[in-house]
Design an enzyme around this catalytic site. Sequence first.
Site, PDB file in Angstrom:
ATOM      1  N   HIS A  18      25.842   0.749 -35.243  1.00 26.38           N
ATOM      2  CA  HIS A  18      25.492   0.516 -36.729  1.00 26.38           C
ATOM      3  C   HIS A  18      24.287  -0.428 -37.034  1.00 26.38           C
ATOM      4  O   HIS A  18      24.188  -1.273 -36.363  1.00 26.38           O
ATOM      5  CB  HIS A  18      26.647   0.045 -37.544  1.00 26.38           C
ATOM      6  CG  HIS A  18      27.449  -1.016 -37.034  1.00 26.38           C
ATOM      7  ND1 HIS A  18      27.054  -2.212 -37.792  1.00 26.38           N
ATOM      8  CD2 HIS A  18      28.233  -1.405 -36.129  1.00 26.38           C
ATOM      9  CE1 HIS A  18      27.797  -3.412 -37.142  1.00 26.38           C
ATOM     10  NE2 HIS A  18      28.430  -2.655 -36.182  1.00 26.38           N
ATOM     11  N   ASP A  38      23.959  -1.480 -40.176  1.00 24.24           N
ATOM     12  CA  ASP A  38      24.219  -2.505 -41.333  1.00 24.24           C
ATOM     13  C   ASP A  38      24.770  -3.729 -40.898  1.00 24.24           C
ATOM     14  O   ASP A  38      25.307  -3.867 -39.568  1.00 24.24           O
ATOM     15  CB  ASP A  38      25.209  -1.725 -42.305  1.00 24.24           C
ATOM     16  CG  ASP A  38      26.590  -1.392 -41.876  1.00 24.24           C
ATOM     17  OD1 ASP A  38      26.667  -1.085 -40.437  1.00 24.24           O
ATOM     18  OD2 ASP A  38      27.647  -1.932 -42.241  1.00 24.24           O
ATOM     19  N   GLU A  61      29.218   0.709 -41.391  1.00 23.18           N
ATOM     20  CA  GLU A  61      30.490   0.106 -40.223  1.00 23.18           C
ATOM     21  C   GLU A  61      31.083  -1.091 -40.964  1.00 23.18           C
ATOM     22  O   GLU A  61      32.482  -1.292 -40.906  1.00 23.18           O
ATOM     23  CB  GLU A  61      29.901  -0.047 -38.960  1.00 23.18           C
ATOM     24  CG  GLU A  61      30.778  -0.250 -37.874  1.00 23.18           C
ATOM     25  CD  GLU A  61      31.714  -1.283 -37.785  1.00 23.18           C
ATOM     26  OE1 GLU A  61      32.718  -1.327 -37.338  1.00 23.18           O
ATOM     27  OE2 GLU A  61      31.196  -2.432 -38.346  1.00 23.18           O
ATOM     28  N   GLU A  62      30.333  -1.888 -41.352  1.00 23.30           N
ATOM     29  CA  GLU A  62      31.098  -3.311 -41.850  1.00 23.30           C
ATOM     30  C   GLU A  62      31.633  -3.391 -43.128  1.00 23.30           C
ATOM     31  O   GLU A  62      32.297  -4.343 -43.629  1.00 23.30           O
ATOM     32  CB  GLU A  62      29.823  -4.406 -41.970  1.00 23.30           C
ATOM     33  CG  GLU A  62      29.085  -4.716 -40.526  1.00 23.30           C
ATOM     34  CD  GLU A  62      29.926  -5.466 -39.370  1.00 23.30           C
ATOM     35  OE1 GLU A  62      31.118  -5.438 -39.805  1.00 23.30           O
ATOM     36  OE2 GLU A  62      29.394  -5.747 -38.477  1.00 23.30           O
ATOM     37  N   ASP A  88      29.260  -2.068 -29.075  1.00 22.68           N
ATOM     38  CA  ASP A  88      29.585  -2.801 -30.268  1.00 22.68           C
ATOM     39  C   ASP A  88      30.610  -3.833 -30.041  1.00 22.68           C
ATOM     40  O   ASP A  88      31.353  -4.086 -30.830  1.00 22.68           O
ATOM     41  CB  ASP A  88      29.701  -1.856 -31.442  1.00 22.68           C
ATOM     42  CG  ASP A  88      29.874  -2.609 -32.822  1.00 22.68           C
ATOM     43  OD1 ASP A  88      29.141  -3.764 -32.676  1.00 22.68           O
ATOM     44  OD2 ASP A  88      30.341  -2.014 -33.634  1.00 22.68           O
ATOM     45  N   HIS A 130      47.531 -26.544 -69.522  1.00 22.93           N
ATOM     46  CA  HIS A 130      47.387 -28.000 -69.172  1.00 22.93           C
ATOM     47  C   HIS A 130      48.495 -28.344 -68.225  1.00 22.93           C
ATOM     48  O   HIS A 130      49.412 -27.991 -68.518  1.00 22.93           O
ATOM     49  CB  HIS A 130      47.562 -28.799 -70.410  1.00 22.93           C
ATOM     50  CG  HIS A 130      47.306 -30.297 -70.018  1.00 22.93           C
ATOM     51  ND1 HIS A 130      48.020 -31.120 -69.355  1.00 22.93           N
ATOM     52  CD2 HIS A 130      46.203 -31.263 -70.443  1.00 22.93           C
ATOM     53  CE1 HIS A 130      47.522 -32.338 -69.382  1.00 22.93           C
ATOM     54  NE2 HIS A 130      46.746 -32.241 -69.963  1.00 22.93           N
ATOM     55  N   THR A 136      42.640 -30.969 -64.443  1.00 22.98           N
ATOM     56  CA  THR A 136      44.044 -30.656 -64.395  1.00 22.98           C
ATOM     57  C   THR A 136      44.421 -29.420 -65.167  1.00 22.98           C
ATOM     58  O   THR A 136      44.322 -29.342 -66.483  1.00 22.98           O
ATOM     59  CB  THR A 136      44.746 -31.960 -65.081  1.00 22.98           C
ATOM     60  OG1 THR A 136      44.231 -32.114 -66.429  1.00 22.98           O
ATOM     61  CG2 THR A 136      44.902 -33.160 -64.217  1.00 22.98           C
ATOM     62  N   SER A 151      37.918  -3.978 -34.496  1.00 22.99           N
ATOM     63  CA  SER A 151      38.229  -2.909 -34.863  1.00 22.99           C
ATOM     64  C   SER A 151      36.815  -2.156 -34.862  1.00 22.99           C
ATOM     65  O   SER A 151      35.978  -2.635 -35.704  1.00 22.99           O
ATOM     66  CB  SER A 151      39.021  -2.705 -36.203  1.00 22.99           C
ATOM     67  OG  SER A 151      40.017  -3.568 -36.250  1.00 22.99           O
ATOM     68  N   HIS A 180      29.595 -12.112 -37.458  1.00 17.96           N
ATOM     69  CA  HIS A 180      30.180 -12.466 -38.707  1.00 17.96           C
ATOM     70  C   HIS A 180      30.086 -13.806 -39.359  1.00 17.96           C
ATOM     71  O   HIS A 180      30.570 -14.191 -40.490  1.00 17.96           O
ATOM     72  CB  HIS A 180      31.905 -11.989 -38.733  1.00 17.96           C
ATOM     73  CG  HIS A 180      31.864 -10.467 -38.573  1.00 17.96           C
ATOM     74  ND1 HIS A 180      32.682 -10.000 -39.307  1.00 17.96           N
ATOM     75  CD2 HIS A 180      31.084  -9.554 -38.041  1.00 17.96           C
ATOM     76  CE1 HIS A 180      32.779  -8.421 -38.791  1.00 17.96           C
ATOM     77  NE2 HIS A 180      31.769  -8.428 -38.065  1.00 17.96           N
TER      78      HIS A 180
END
Length: 462
Positions: free
Chosen positions: A86, A88, A158-159, A185, A218, A320, A404, A432
Amino acid sequence: MQEVQKFISDNKDRFLNELMDLLKIPSVSADPRYKEDVAKTATAVSESLSKAGCDMVRIYPTEGHPIVYGEHMINPDLPTVLVYGHYDVQPPDPLDLWDSPPFEPVIRKTDKHPQGAIFARGSCDDKGQMYMHVKAFEAMIRTNALPCNVKFMIEGEEEIGSGNLGTFCKQYSEMLSCDVVLISDTSIISNDTPSITVGLRGLSYVEVEVTGPNKDLHSGVYGGAVANPAQVLCDMIASLKDESKHITIPGFYDDVAIVSGEDRKAMNQAPFDKDEYMKSLGIEETMGEKGYTILEQTSIRPTLEVNGIWGGYIGEGAKTVLPSKAFAKISMRLVPNQQSDKITQLFKKHFESIAPAGVKVVVRPHHGGEAAVTPSDTPEYRAAAMAMKEAFGKDPIPVRGGGSIPIVALFEEVLNVKTVLMGFGLDSDDIHSPNEHYGLFNYYKGIETIPYFYKYYTQLKK
Ligand code: BES
Ligand code: MN
Ligand code: MN
């Protein structure tokens, strides 16, 4: 073979510069702002295939990003290798954690890569590893050493789950017909311990949304009486694992393939140093499913992880507020026999059922994919093992991986062929993550190993 290897060593600098140029194009598939760059990368890949010697190259548009196909057929009676990769890449965020810009590749030395590594998004996953195949092919063509037919299918999604590749494979199954799929890969154990990945985990990915009150409140005026979706979400997520880190979703483990004691013993022979592992991650202890080793927890066992969680006020200073909504992205890594769609449904049903009164829960499925095991008693595995032995001087160890590549299961289903996962990255290459890098040793070792694979595979198939 000597001539091929000589061609490779004579062209080392050019091979590196070409990869650096490819790494400069930000082919981030997940972000529509990069659509043009993704298309530009597809063009660059197709040109590199033509120049390397493919006699037919085409860019196939899809509903998403294009698929690049190229082939060089020398004789229909010879075996055909289909190379998949891939072009990408993952988004480079968070940008401020990079030591150099993600799309301006630079070479730096590291402890694991004393000869230097290329730092850039996609250097290892997967542009660098994919491009090794283009260069190995070029070297074989130029030295008249290509022993069989070659097809390339390099995709750009792929990603993001390879959403359009299944349809493409079905539509063009004849064009793609082959004897084996070859993919780089994945990773090796270390630069002096080669390994071949023999399994990948599947994936089920969901996004959850928890809604409490119809607006932000609040936190003093209403806090104490109204369900806080951020806290409810944390409680719900916490309940998804018990104290043994076993996943509590009913039916989750029903289909899990049980690995024999013998196989578990064998896989734990692989070199692994827990102290070094923890040190490299800056943690003092690991945390995983009881009764399994780290190698098992990250390969043969399914798991569930929160990938992102948000809601309420996350800006500067303190505000808050009791938020109206909270969200999380949750992935489950699956093992053979578990089915991604079924697990997604089990998650959805369970997660909705544990929502307390006072909140509403929506579960949205993202992409998924099935696990795969690639056998080690086939000609393709043996050819890869012989090739690695020749290039590294050591027999590779078969290893089940934790990541994967959903399309692998599909290749088997649609094209009826097995895959060899002959990757050359290191788990520590920060794919990544910020500062992704790929060792020069690994890049060149891959280019050197691939022609041996072709040689031995063709011999074994004859
Ligand atoms: N190359 C990785 C998968 C990988 C990495 C396998 C290292 C084994 C070792 C691939 O690009 C990837 O990141 N896949 C995704 C799945 C996809 C559906 C987004 C993953 O594993 O998260
Ligand atoms: Mn990849
Ligand atoms: Mn990836």
